[in-house]
Write a protein that holds these residues in place. Structure first.
Motif, PDB file in Angstrom:
ATOM      1  N   TYR A   1     -19.789 -19.318  -0.938  1.00  0.00           N
ATOM      2  CA  TYR A   1     -18.461 -18.696  -0.930  1.00  0.00           C
ATOM      3  C   TYR A   1     -18.557 -17.234  -0.498  1.00  0.00           C
ATOM      4  O   TYR A   1     -17.809 -16.767   0.373  1.00  0.00           O
ATOM      5  CB  TYR A   1     -17.856 -18.806  -2.325  1.00  0.00           C
ATOM      6  CG  TYR A   1     -16.662 -17.922  -2.569  1.00  0.00           C
ATOM      7  CD1 TYR A   1     -15.404 -18.266  -2.068  1.00  0.00           C
ATOM      8  CD2 TYR A   1     -16.786 -16.748  -3.312  1.00  0.00           C
ATOM      9  CE1 TYR A   1     -14.307 -17.445  -2.295  1.00  0.00           C
ATOM     10  CE2 TYR A   1     -15.695 -15.933  -3.542  1.00  0.00           C
ATOM     11  CZ  TYR A   1     -14.465 -16.282  -3.029  1.00  0.00           C
ATOM     12  OH  TYR A   1     -13.383 -15.471  -3.246  1.00  0.00           O
ATOM     13  N   TYR A   2     -19.502 -16.498  -1.082  1.00  0.00           N
ATOM     14  CA  TYR A   2     -19.639 -15.071  -0.766  1.00  0.00           C
ATOM     15  C   TYR A   2     -19.989 -14.855   0.694  1.00  0.00           C
ATOM     16  O   TYR A   2     -19.479 -13.926   1.338  1.00  0.00           O
ATOM     17  CB  TYR A   2     -20.696 -14.430  -1.661  1.00  0.00           C
ATOM     18  CG  TYR A   2     -20.902 -12.968  -1.374  1.00  0.00           C
ATOM     19  CD1 TYR A   2     -20.039 -12.013  -1.896  1.00  0.00           C
ATOM     20  CD2 TYR A   2     -21.948 -12.540  -0.547  1.00  0.00           C
ATOM     21  CE1 TYR A   2     -20.208 -10.677  -1.612  1.00  0.00           C
ATOM     22  CE2 TYR A   2     -22.126 -11.191  -0.265  1.00  0.00           C
ATOM     23  CZ  TYR A   2     -21.254 -10.273  -0.797  1.00  0.00           C
ATOM     24  OH  TYR A   2     -21.419  -8.944  -0.501  1.00  0.00           O
ATOM     25  N   ALA A   3     -20.856 -15.696   1.229  1.00  0.00           N
ATOM     26  CA  ALA A   3     -21.266 -15.546   2.627  1.00  0.00           C
ATOM     27  C   ALA A   3     -20.064 -15.645   3.564  1.00  0.00           C
ATOM     28  O   ALA A   3     -19.995 -14.929   4.568  1.00  0.00           O
ATOM     29  CB  ALA A   3     -22.318 -16.592   2.976  1.00  0.00           C
ATOM     30  N   ARG A   4     -19.121 -16.508   3.248  1.00  0.00           N
ATOM     31  CA  ARG A   4     -17.923 -16.640   4.096  1.00  0.00           C
ATOM     32  C   ARG A   4     -16.958 -15.479   3.875  1.00  0.00           C
ATOM     33  O   ARG A   4     -16.477 -14.859   4.823  1.00  0.00           O
ATOM     34  CB  ARG A   4     -17.221 -17.970   3.809  1.00  0.00           C
ATOM     35  CG  ARG A   4     -17.991 -19.204   4.248  1.00  0.00           C
ATOM     36  CD  ARG A   4     -17.091 -20.417   4.272  1.00  0.00           C
ATOM     37  NE  ARG A   4     -16.495 -20.679   2.967  1.00  0.00           N
ATOM     38  CZ  ARG A   4     -17.026 -21.469   2.035  1.00  0.00           C
ATOM     39  NH1 ARG A   4     -18.194 -22.053   2.257  1.00  0.00           N
ATOM     40  NH2 ARG A   4     -16.419 -21.666   0.893  1.00  0.00           N
ATOM     41  N   VAL A   5     -16.675 -15.190   2.616  1.00  0.00           N
ATOM     42  CA  VAL A   5     -15.662 -14.180   2.296  1.00  0.00           C
ATOM     43  C   VAL A   5     -16.105 -12.790   2.739  1.00  0.00           C
ATOM     44  O   VAL A   5     -15.296 -11.991   3.233  1.00  0.00           O
ATOM     45  CB  VAL A   5     -15.356 -14.206   0.783  1.00  0.00           C
ATOM     46  CG1 VAL A   5     -14.501 -13.019   0.375  1.00  0.00           C
ATOM     47  CG2 VAL A   5     -14.653 -15.504   0.418  1.00  0.00           C
ATOM     48  N   SER A   6     -17.383 -12.476   2.572  1.00  0.00           N
ATOM     49  CA  SER A   6     -17.852 -11.142   2.921  1.00  0.00           C
ATOM     50  C   SER A   6     -17.747 -10.875   4.421  1.00  0.00           C
ATOM     51  O   SER A   6     -17.412  -9.762   4.842  1.00  0.00           O
ATOM     52  CB  SER A   6     -19.294 -10.948   2.445  1.00  0.00           C
ATOM     53  OG  SER A   6     -20.154 -11.887   3.055  1.00  0.00           O
ATOM     54  N   VAL A   7     -18.020 -11.859   5.236  1.00  0.00           N
ATOM     55  CA  VAL A   7     -17.879 -11.697   6.686  1.00  0.00           C
ATOM     56  C   VAL A   7     -16.415 -11.472   7.043  1.00  0.00           C
ATOM     57  O   VAL A   7     -16.083 -10.610   7.878  1.00  0.00           O
ATOM     58  CB  VAL A   7     -18.458 -12.918   7.418  1.00  0.00           C
ATOM     59  CG1 VAL A   7     -18.134 -12.865   8.906  1.00  0.00           C
ATOM     60  CG2 VAL A   7     -19.970 -12.992   7.209  1.00  0.00           C
ATOM     61  N   HIS A   8     -15.521 -12.218   6.416  1.00  0.00           N
ATOM     62  CA  HIS A   8     -14.081 -12.044   6.626  1.00  0.00           C
ATOM     63  C   HIS A   8     -13.652 -10.629   6.247  1.00  0.00           C
ATOM     64  O   HIS A   8     -12.826 -10.004   6.934  1.00  0.00           O
ATOM     65  CB  HIS A   8     -13.339 -13.085   5.782  1.00  0.00           C
ATOM     66  CG  HIS A   8     -11.853 -12.902   5.751  1.00  0.00           C
ATOM     67  ND1 HIS A   8     -11.031 -13.344   6.761  1.00  0.00           N
ATOM     68  CD2 HIS A   8     -11.045 -12.327   4.820  1.00  0.00           C
ATOM     69  CE1 HIS A   8      -9.774 -13.055   6.450  1.00  0.00           C
ATOM     70  NE2 HIS A   8      -9.753 -12.437   5.292  1.00  0.00           N
ATOM     71  N   ALA A   9     -14.231 -10.092   5.150  1.00  0.00           N
ATOM     72  CA  ALA A   9     -13.828  -8.775   4.655  1.00  0.00           C
ATOM     73  C   ALA A   9     -14.265  -7.640   5.568  1.00  0.00           C
ATOM     74  O   ALA A   9     -13.718  -6.532   5.489  1.00  0.00           O
ATOM     75  CB  ALA A   9     -14.400  -8.556   3.260  1.00  0.00           C
ATOM     76  N   GLU A  10     -15.243  -7.870   6.436  1.00  0.00           N
ATOM     77  CA  GLU A  10     -15.729  -6.806   7.309  1.00  0.00           C
ATOM     78  C   GLU A  10     -14.615  -6.190   8.135  1.00  0.00           C
ATOM     79  O   GLU A  10     -14.520  -4.972   8.274  1.00  0.00           O
ATOM     80  CB  GLU A  10     -16.826  -7.340   8.232  1.00  0.00           C
ATOM     81  CG  GLU A  10     -18.149  -7.599   7.572  1.00  0.00           C
ATOM     82  CD  GLU A  10     -18.771  -6.334   7.003  1.00  0.00           C
ATOM     83  OE1 GLU A  10     -19.313  -5.526   7.774  1.00  0.00           O
ATOM     84  OE2 GLU A  10     -18.692  -6.166   5.776  1.00  0.00           O
ATOM     85  N   THR A  11     -13.759  -7.021   8.680  1.00  0.00           N
ATOM     86  CA  THR A  11     -12.676  -6.522   9.518  1.00  0.00           C
ATOM     87  C   THR A  11     -11.332  -6.549   8.792  1.00  0.00           C
ATOM     88  O   THR A  11     -10.582  -5.574   8.835  1.00  0.00           O
ATOM     89  CB  THR A  11     -12.571  -7.346  10.814  1.00  0.00           C
ATOM     90  OG1 THR A  11     -12.463  -8.737  10.473  1.00  0.00           O
ATOM     91  CG2 THR A  11     -13.815  -7.142  11.668  1.00  0.00           C
ATOM     92  N   ARG A  12     -11.043  -7.644   8.100  1.00  0.00           N
ATOM     93  CA  ARG A  12      -9.718  -7.789   7.489  1.00  0.00           C
ATOM     94  C   ARG A  12      -9.499  -6.820   6.338  1.00  0.00           C
ATOM     95  O   ARG A  12      -8.376  -6.349   6.116  1.00  0.00           O
ATOM     96  CB  ARG A  12      -9.526  -9.229   7.005  1.00  0.00           C
ATOM     97  CG  ARG A  12      -9.519 -10.267   8.103  1.00  0.00           C
ATOM     98  CD  ARG A  12      -8.305 -10.114   9.005  1.00  0.00           C
ATOM     99  NE  ARG A  12      -7.064 -10.373   8.295  1.00  0.00           N
ATOM    100  CZ  ARG A  12      -6.522 -11.580   8.147  1.00  0.00           C
ATOM    101  NH1 ARG A  12      -7.119 -12.639   8.674  1.00  0.00           N
ATOM    102  NH2 ARG A  12      -5.390 -11.735   7.496  1.00  0.00           N
ATOM    103  N   LEU A  13     -10.551  -6.506   5.587  1.00  0.00           N
ATOM    104  CA  LEU A  13     -10.418  -5.597   4.443  1.00  0.00           C
ATOM    105  C   LEU A  13     -11.051  -4.228   4.697  1.00  0.00           C
ATOM    106  O   LEU A  13     -11.052  -3.371   3.813  1.00  0.00           O
ATOM    107  CB  LEU A  13     -11.043  -6.223   3.199  1.00  0.00           C
ATOM    108  CG  LEU A  13     -10.465  -7.561   2.741  1.00  0.00           C
ATOM    109  CD1 LEU A  13     -11.116  -7.989   1.439  1.00  0.00           C
ATOM    110  CD2 LEU A  13      -8.950  -7.480   2.586  1.00  0.00           C
TER     111      LEU A  13
END
Length: 225
Positions: free
Chosen positions: A21-33
């Motif tokens: 879960y973290y591996a997916r969410v953290s990559v998403h957070a790089e740009t979106r957050l």
């Protein structure tokens, strides 16, 4: 250099579902957050030998400046460590990914010019012991760069954080705790606090129990302190 005993330690932490879960969410957070910008600010200006505690899937590696001679990245979780190794191969600076726990770092004393802790103190089992280890491996006067989330908000939010910490939040989120106080913990461990500032993540959007972050610098006291 990391200590090489010829034997790979057993995994100190196992959270396979959370790791996915973290591996997916953290990559998403790089740009979106905006986490990519946070990493740039966190690591800018570092130099020499750096130890990173709880490297996760290695998203910091791309942001280390060329003045860094070497990064030794400690990651206890097997799946995240494997992803960190892949990220290390793409990094512009030498990165050595090493298994180990924050409470017993597998490296020599006073071997590093700087240390990085990024969203890791929330999940460390024994924070005072881990920060004691951090002091041990830094040279006198060595620098700590930290970006952590923790206790924040008004009375209702802090009560919510404490309630979640006592129930399912750590179980579902790889041992994460919401109500820790990283600045106080660093000070209690004997570090000298430098400038730091509070940051809300996401900067714009819903306020969550994880939103209250702090970014800053601390130092291991020098030999004469």
């Amino acid at each position: 250099m990391p200590l090489r005993s010829g034997k790979v330690p057993r995994d100190a932490v196992r959270h396979p579902l959370f790791a996915r879960y973290y591996a997916r969410v953290s990559v998403h957070a790089e740009t979106r957050l905006g986490m990519g910008r946070v990493r740039e600010r966190l690591l800018g200006g570092l130099s020499g030998r750096v130890i990173e505690i709880g490297a996760g899937n290695g998203l910091n590696f791309a942001h280390y400046p060329g003045t860094v001679a070497e990064v030794v990245a400690i990651e206890p979780e097997r799946r995240l460590r494997r992803l960190a190794v892949e990220a290390a191969l793409r990094a512009d600076v030498p990165v050595d990914v090493v298994p180990g726990a924050a409470e017993a770092l597998p490296v020599k004393s006073e071997g590093f010019d700087a240390a990085v802790v990024s969203l890791v103190l929330c999940s460390v089992r024994d924070v005072p012991r881990a920060l004691g280890e951090l002091r041990r491996v830094l040279r006198p006067g060595g620098e700590v760069r930290f970006f952590e989330h923790g206790r924040g908000g008004g009375r209702v939010m802090t009560r919510t954080q404490h309630a979640l910490d006592r129930t399912l939040w750590p179980v579902l989120n790889g041992g994460c705790h919401l109500s820790r106080e990283p600045v106080r913990e660093l000070r209690d461990a004997g570090f000298e606090l430098g400038p730091y500032r509070r940051v809300m993540m996401p900067e714009q959007g819903p306020v969550l129990p994880t939103s209250y972050c702090v970014m800053g610098t601390a130092w291991r006291p020098g030999a004469g302190a």
